[in-house]
Design an enzyme around this catalytic site. Structure first.
Site, short mmCIF file in Angstrom:
data_model
loop_
_atom_site.label_atom_id
_atom_site.label_comp_id
_atom_site.label_asym_id
_atom_site.label_seq_id
_atom_site.Cartn_x
_atom_site.Cartn_y
_atom_site.Cartn_z
N PRO A 2 0.82 -1.21 0.00
CA PRO A 2 0.00 0.00 0.00
C PRO A 2 0.86 1.26 0.00
O PRO A 2 1.88 1.34 0.69
CB PRO A 2 -0.80 -0.13 1.30
CG PRO A 2 -0.82 -1.58 1.60
CD PRO A 2 0.50 -2.10 1.12
N GLU A 3 0.44 2.26 -0.78
CA GLU A 3 1.16 3.53 -0.78
C GLU A 3 0.56 4.44 0.29
O GLU A 3 -0.41 4.09 0.96
CB GLU A 3 1.10 4.14 -2.18
CG GLU A 3 1.66 3.19 -3.23
CD GLU A 3 2.23 3.85 -4.46
OE1 GLU A 3 2.58 5.03 -4.42
OE2 GLU A 3 2.35 3.15 -5.49
N LYS A 52 4.13 5.42 5.11
CA LYS A 52 3.55 4.09 5.15
C LYS A 52 3.48 3.52 6.56
O LYS A 52 3.18 2.34 6.74
CB LYS A 52 4.37 3.16 4.24
CG LYS A 52 4.40 3.63 2.78
CD LYS A 52 5.22 2.71 1.91
CE LYS A 52 5.29 3.22 0.47
NZ LYS A 52 6.04 2.33 -0.43
N ARG A 333 12.93 -2.99 -8.11
CA ARG A 333 11.54 -2.63 -8.38
C ARG A 333 11.41 -2.23 -9.84
O ARG A 333 12.34 -1.69 -10.45
CB ARG A 333 11.11 -1.44 -7.51
CG ARG A 333 11.19 -1.69 -6.01
CD ARG A 333 10.24 -2.77 -5.54
NE ARG A 333 8.85 -2.44 -5.81
CZ ARG A 333 8.09 -1.71 -5.01
NH1 ARG A 333 8.58 -1.20 -3.88
NH2 ARG A 333 6.83 -1.47 -5.32
#
Length: 343
Positions: A2-3, A52, A333
């Site tokens: 989740p951002e 986060k 990423r």
């Protein structure tokens, strides 16, 4: 993972569901038994997010009764970082809206805006006792209030910290575009600009560094750099300060909008059909599925297939110039960008 906007929405959900309630806290899995024992029977007095990181503040109800709780040293904080595999799931007795099932996309379908009480669930009467459903899976922490239950599974971090330890965690984080700066915190935009410009690392790496800017993940990284027409491989120290200020201002708008709506939408209306009516609804060559949004079923929402400029659109035509969107791995990423618009 989740951002930041989802964690802020999660903090708001905890605040709406549980603030002021004495909570039963347990660890069905057993790995958080000691921490749960510290928080069990305490009152939730605060629910905050920084990037986060989620912080839930608990105070002794006897101190609340004496009017002395609420000072920083009186509050113990449950610090949670969901990481790649963590998830919060909620259920309620039907008397109140239960928002946000948020967690690991590899194991869930994504965020869901509401969790129904169940088909035909009756409205609880004033004398009805509510029993929460049993835990499902390896539940690290369970919070049970008068009308709702929240279960945490698979987090990267889950610990009880003091107010001083909470501040130490926050001091290590970069500024959060969603937060309003508190008195004495300085100018978050200038902190961001200074952190980027003193580094030789690529700006595409720096945006994912939570010490530089808190809450930005892979989607906001790719999309904000495209909107700023910045080459993600450009060294931070070579990016003009004015460009970085504009990038920060854009992140503030995008991420706060995500917090408000529950979905990431970065495309401007005039660009959504620029790549053709069907070009962006097929799978990208990488075979990745499209990104679900928790507003997918809302009648006026921007469709997920039209929400992004470059993220998960590798090989598909850029919405602005028509050249194929590029994909490469950067520090483990996936990075998406347009080699023409972001030259």
């Amino acid at each position: 993972m989740p951002e930041g906007h989802t964690v802020h929405r999660l903090a708001r959900a905890f605040g709406e569901l549980f603030t002021g309630e004495t909570l039963a806290v347990s660890s069905p899995q057993g790995r958080f038994a000691a921490g749960a024992a510290v928080l069990d029977g305490q009152v939730l007095v605060a629910s905050e997010a920084w990037g986060k990181q989620l912080f839930l503040g608990f105070a002794d109800p006897t101190l609340l009764g004496q009017g002395t709780a609420g000072r920083p040293d009186d509050v113990r904080w449950l610090r949670v970082h969901l990481g790649l595999y963590g998830a919060w799931t909620f259920a309620g007795d039907g008397s109140t809206a239960v928002v946000h099932a948020i967690g690991a996309p590899r194991r869930r379908i994504g965020e869901r805006e509401t969790v129904p009480a169940g088909p035909g669930a009756p409205e609880p009467g004033p004398d009805d006792a509510w029993s929460p459903p049993p835990p499902r899976g390896a539940v690290r922490v369970r919070l049970v209030g008068a009308h709702a239950v929240a279960d945490l599974t698979g987090p990267t971090a889950c610990e009880v910290v003091t107010g001083e330890e909470k501040r130490a965690v926050e001091d290590r984080l970069g500024p959060d575009p969603i937060r309003d700066a508190a008195a004495g915190e300085g100018d978050p935009r200038e902190e961001f600009v200074a952190a980027v410009r003193r580094s030789r690392s690529a700006v595409g790496l720096l945006l994912m560094n939570q010490d530089v800017v808190a809450g930005v993940g892979n989607i906001y990284r790719a999309e904000s750099l495209f909107r700023a027409r910045l080459d993600p491989m450009r060294p931070g120290r070579d990016v003009p300060a004015e460009d970085l200020r504009a990038l920060w201002d854009d992140l503030v708008v995008l991420m706060r909008d995500g917090t408000r709506t529950g979905a990431i939408v970065t495309t401007r209306p005039e660009d959504r059909d620029a790549a053709g009516p069907t070009a962006d609804v097929v799978e990208a060559p990488s075979g990745r599925r499209r990104v679900r949004q928790n507003t997918d079923d809302a009648p006026d929402a921007v469709p997920a297939d039209e929400a992004f400029y470059v993220y998960h659109r590798d090989g598909l035509p850029c919405r602005v110039c028509g050249t194929p969107v590029l994909l490469k791995e950067l520090a483990g990423r996936n990075l998406y960008w347009c080699g023409v618009c972001q030259a």
